[in-house]
Design an enzyme around this catalytic site. Structure first.
Site, PDB file in Angstrom:
ATOM      1  CG  HIS B  54      -2.042  -0.923   1.174  1.00 55.30           C
ATOM      2  ND1 HIS B  54      -3.118  -0.852   2.020  1.00 55.30           N
ATOM      3  CD2 HIS B  54      -2.312  -1.951   0.318  1.00 55.30           C
ATOM      4  CE1 HIS B  54      -3.993  -1.792   1.715  1.00 55.30           C
ATOM      5  NE2 HIS B  54      -3.528  -2.478   0.685  1.00 55.30           N
ATOM      6  CD  GLU B  56      -1.999   4.376   3.217  1.00 55.73           C
ATOM      7  OE1 GLU B  56      -1.672   3.510   2.354  1.00 55.73           O
ATOM      8  OE2 GLU B  56      -3.174   4.680   3.437  1.00 55.73           O
ATOM      9  CB  CYS B  84      -6.443  -0.386   5.115  1.00 52.71           C
ATOM     10  SG  CYS B  84      -4.799  -1.133   5.173  1.00 52.71           S
ATOM     11  CB  CYS B  87      -1.988   1.703   6.341  1.00 47.97           C
ATOM     12  SG  CYS B  87      -1.541   0.884   4.785  1.00 47.97           S
TER      13      CYS B  87
END
Lengths: 163, 163
Positions: B54, B56, B84, B87
């Site tokens: 992801h 992040e 999410c 993260c």
């Protein structure tokens, strides 16, 4: 099923023991598809100076490379300790079907300690959770922290002598 | 503060736009220490077939490399979308002090949608949260999913002609 689970938890414990040789908190994980280990990992946060280098994340990344897919549906993740919030989120992102772990993590645990992440009914993915207590998982951690405290004590004494 | 925040959110939006060229869900992130960007990332889950890639996480890993430390205390993470669960956990693991994001993620969001992870009083680390809505963050996502649906529709029509 339980014998197979204990077999793979022992493989996760072997990973945890490797972390000790890196002077890391001894946590290990393996990921299994059918009867084959497709990913292994141990905590390398300090060694790599990377906050995401938990045993579970490393095992998930290796399993994804093995299958050449981010979808790990049908796999089981075995961890010596309750996965933290980050690792629980990664388990969901990877669509792992089942997890088995030995002991809770009161500080960061996302399965039962700080949150019950997998119990959220809004989640579009379900994860089966099983806990099998193996004393070795706790012993490894206890011995590690005992050594840390002892070294800190020695260091403090040393510092006091120095000043 | 708000002008500076908008400046850095626009940098995160530049990252999100890069994800489009990889045909990825357009989400971007940057990490800032004082006034300097020390980590950038955009979603590469499909490209790398890695469930943890992801925006992040990639930005956090880059920031840790920049500082040569897993501790990102004193930094702000800017993301185009609500982080999410994974993260959010990584933000805690990295000890990031503040996050700013544009739009919620109802499916996986860990800040306000599925959980309020940073509101848990048992956590030994606190994260300040700010939301600044920038329409471009939503537009990027909407256009992406519109294209996906259109292509799927064309494909379905094609398939129907074939059978």
């Amino acid at each position: 099923m339980k014998n197979k689970d204990i077999l793979f938890l022992n493989e996760a414990l072997k990973e945890a023991a490797k972390a000790l040789s890196y002077k890391e908190v001894p946590i290990g994980a393996v990921i299994v598809k059918e009867t084959k280990i497709i990913g292994r990992g141990f905590n390398k946060k300090e060694f790599l100076q990377n906050p995401t280098s938990h045993a579970e994340i490393i095992a998930i990344e290796e399993a994804s490379q093995t299958l050449n897919s981010w979808r790990l549906t049908g796999t089981t993740l075995y961890s010596t300790v309750e996965p933290c919030i980050m690792c629980c989120g990664a388990i969901i992102q990877a669509r792992i079907s089942r997890i088995v772990y030995c002991i809770p993590d009161e500080k960061f645990g996302g399965v039962e300690s700080l949150f019950s992440i997998f119990s959220n009914e809004k989640l579009n993915h379900s994860v089966k959770v099983e806990k099998i207590y193996l004393p070795r998982a706790k012993e490894l951690l206890q011995n590690f922290f005992k050594t840390i405290r002892k070294n800190r004590y020695n260091f403090t004494n040393f510092s006091q002598e120095e000043t």
